[in-house]
Design a protein around this motif. Structure first.
Motif, short mmCIF file in Angstrom:
data_model
loop_
_atom_site.label_atom_id
_atom_site.label_comp_id
_atom_site.label_asym_id
_atom_site.label_seq_id
_atom_site.Cartn_x
_atom_site.Cartn_y
_atom_site.Cartn_z
N ILE A 32 -8.08 -10.82 -7.29
CA ILE A 32 -8.11 -10.09 -8.56
C ILE A 32 -9.32 -10.51 -9.40
N VAL A 33 -9.69 -11.77 -9.32
CA VAL A 33 -10.86 -12.25 -10.07
C VAL A 33 -12.13 -11.65 -9.46
N GLN A 34 -12.21 -11.64 -8.16
CA GLN A 34 -13.39 -11.08 -7.49
C GLN A 34 -13.53 -9.59 -7.79
N GLU A 35 -12.42 -8.87 -7.79
CA GLU A 35 -12.46 -7.44 -8.09
C GLU A 35 -12.80 -7.18 -9.56
N THR A 36 -12.23 -7.98 -10.46
CA THR A 36 -12.50 -7.80 -11.88
C THR A 36 -13.93 -8.19 -12.22
N ALA A 37 -14.51 -9.09 -11.45
CA ALA A 37 -15.90 -9.52 -11.71
C ALA A 37 -16.87 -8.35 -11.64
N LYS A 38 -16.51 -7.31 -10.90
CA LYS A 38 -17.39 -6.14 -10.82
C LYS A 38 -17.58 -5.50 -12.20
N GLU A 39 -16.56 -5.62 -13.04
CA GLU A 39 -16.63 -5.08 -14.41
C GLU A 39 -17.47 -5.97 -15.32
N PHE A 40 -17.77 -7.18 -14.86
CA PHE A 40 -18.52 -8.15 -15.65
C PHE A 40 -19.82 -8.54 -14.94
N ALA A 52 -14.72 -12.76 -15.78
CA ALA A 52 -13.59 -12.01 -15.23
C ALA A 52 -12.31 -12.82 -15.34
N LEU A 53 -12.36 -14.08 -14.97
CA LEU A 53 -11.17 -14.94 -15.06
C LEU A 53 -10.73 -15.11 -16.50
N ARG A 54 -11.68 -15.28 -17.42
CA ARG A 54 -11.35 -15.40 -18.84
C ARG A 54 -10.63 -14.14 -19.33
N ALA A 55 -11.11 -12.97 -18.95
CA ALA A 55 -10.49 -11.71 -19.37
C ALA A 55 -9.08 -11.58 -18.79
N ILE A 56 -8.91 -11.96 -17.54
CA ILE A 56 -7.59 -11.89 -16.91
C ILE A 56 -6.61 -12.82 -17.61
N LEU A 57 -7.05 -14.03 -17.91
CA LEU A 57 -6.17 -15.00 -18.59
C LEU A 57 -5.81 -14.53 -20.00
N LYS A 58 -6.79 -14.00 -20.72
CA LYS A 58 -6.50 -13.50 -22.08
C LYS A 58 -5.51 -12.35 -22.04
N LYS A 59 -5.68 -11.44 -21.08
CA LYS A 59 -4.76 -10.31 -20.95
C LYS A 59 -3.35 -10.81 -20.61
N ALA A 60 -3.25 -11.78 -19.73
CA ALA A 60 -1.95 -12.33 -19.35
C ALA A 60 -1.25 -12.98 -20.54
N VAL A 61 -1.99 -13.69 -21.36
CA VAL A 61 -1.40 -14.33 -22.54
C VAL A 61 -0.90 -13.25 -23.51
N LEU A 79 -11.06 -25.29 -22.07
CA LEU A 79 -10.37 -24.77 -20.90
C LEU A 79 -10.86 -23.38 -20.52
N LEU A 80 -11.26 -22.61 -21.51
CA LEU A 80 -11.78 -21.27 -21.24
C LEU A 80 -13.30 -21.24 -21.22
N GLY A 81 -13.92 -22.40 -21.35
CA GLY A 81 -15.37 -22.48 -21.32
C GLY A 81 -15.91 -22.14 -19.94
N ARG A 82 -17.12 -21.68 -19.92
CA ARG A 82 -17.75 -21.23 -18.68
C ARG A 82 -17.77 -22.32 -17.61
N ALA A 83 -18.13 -23.54 -17.99
CA ALA A 83 -18.23 -24.62 -17.00
C ALA A 83 -16.88 -24.89 -16.33
N LYS A 84 -15.82 -24.92 -17.11
CA LYS A 84 -14.49 -25.17 -16.54
C LYS A 84 -14.05 -24.01 -15.65
N LEU A 85 -14.30 -22.80 -16.09
CA LEU A 85 -13.85 -21.64 -15.32
C LEU A 85 -14.62 -21.47 -14.02
N THR A 86 -15.89 -21.78 -14.02
CA THR A 86 -16.66 -21.63 -12.78
C THR A 86 -16.22 -22.64 -11.73
N GLN A 87 -15.56 -23.72 -12.15
CA GLN A 87 -15.08 -24.74 -11.21
C GLN A 87 -13.62 -24.53 -10.84
N SER A 88 -12.98 -23.54 -11.43
CA SER A 88 -11.56 -23.31 -11.19
C SER A 88 -11.31 -22.72 -9.81
#
Length: 74
Positions: free
Chosen positions: A28-36, A43-52, A12-21
């Motif tokens: 927020i994902v687009q803005e966070t992507a600047k850090e990555f 960026a989405l993986r980091a946001i989800l981990k932080k939320a958990v 679920l957190l794998g790159r292939a799944k996240l790129t299709q999400s």
């Protein structure tokens, strides 16, 4: 059972799944992507981990409803 759950979690957190999400389109994902370096999956993986982590109950792991819900997400 635990291993299959972990494998499912990783997929679920794998790159292939996240790129299709559809979540990739969120601002927020687009803005966070600047850090990555523009990598929206990371960026989405980091946001989800932080939320958990933000819903992690205080104290040690126990068999309470709060911990059970957290363990499902973690």
């Amino acid at each position: 059972m635990w291993q299959s759950g972990c494998a499912k979690h990783e997929s679920l957190l794998g790159r292939a799944k996240l790129t299709q999400s559809p979540l990739i389109a969120l601002r927020i994902v687009q803005e966070t992507a600047k850090e990555f370096d523009g990598n929206t999956a990371n960026a989405l993986r980091a946001i989800l981990k932080k939320a958990v982590e933000q819903v992690r109950p205080d104290g040690e792991r126990r068999f309470t409803s709060e911990w059970i819900l957290y363990n499902i997400l973690d």
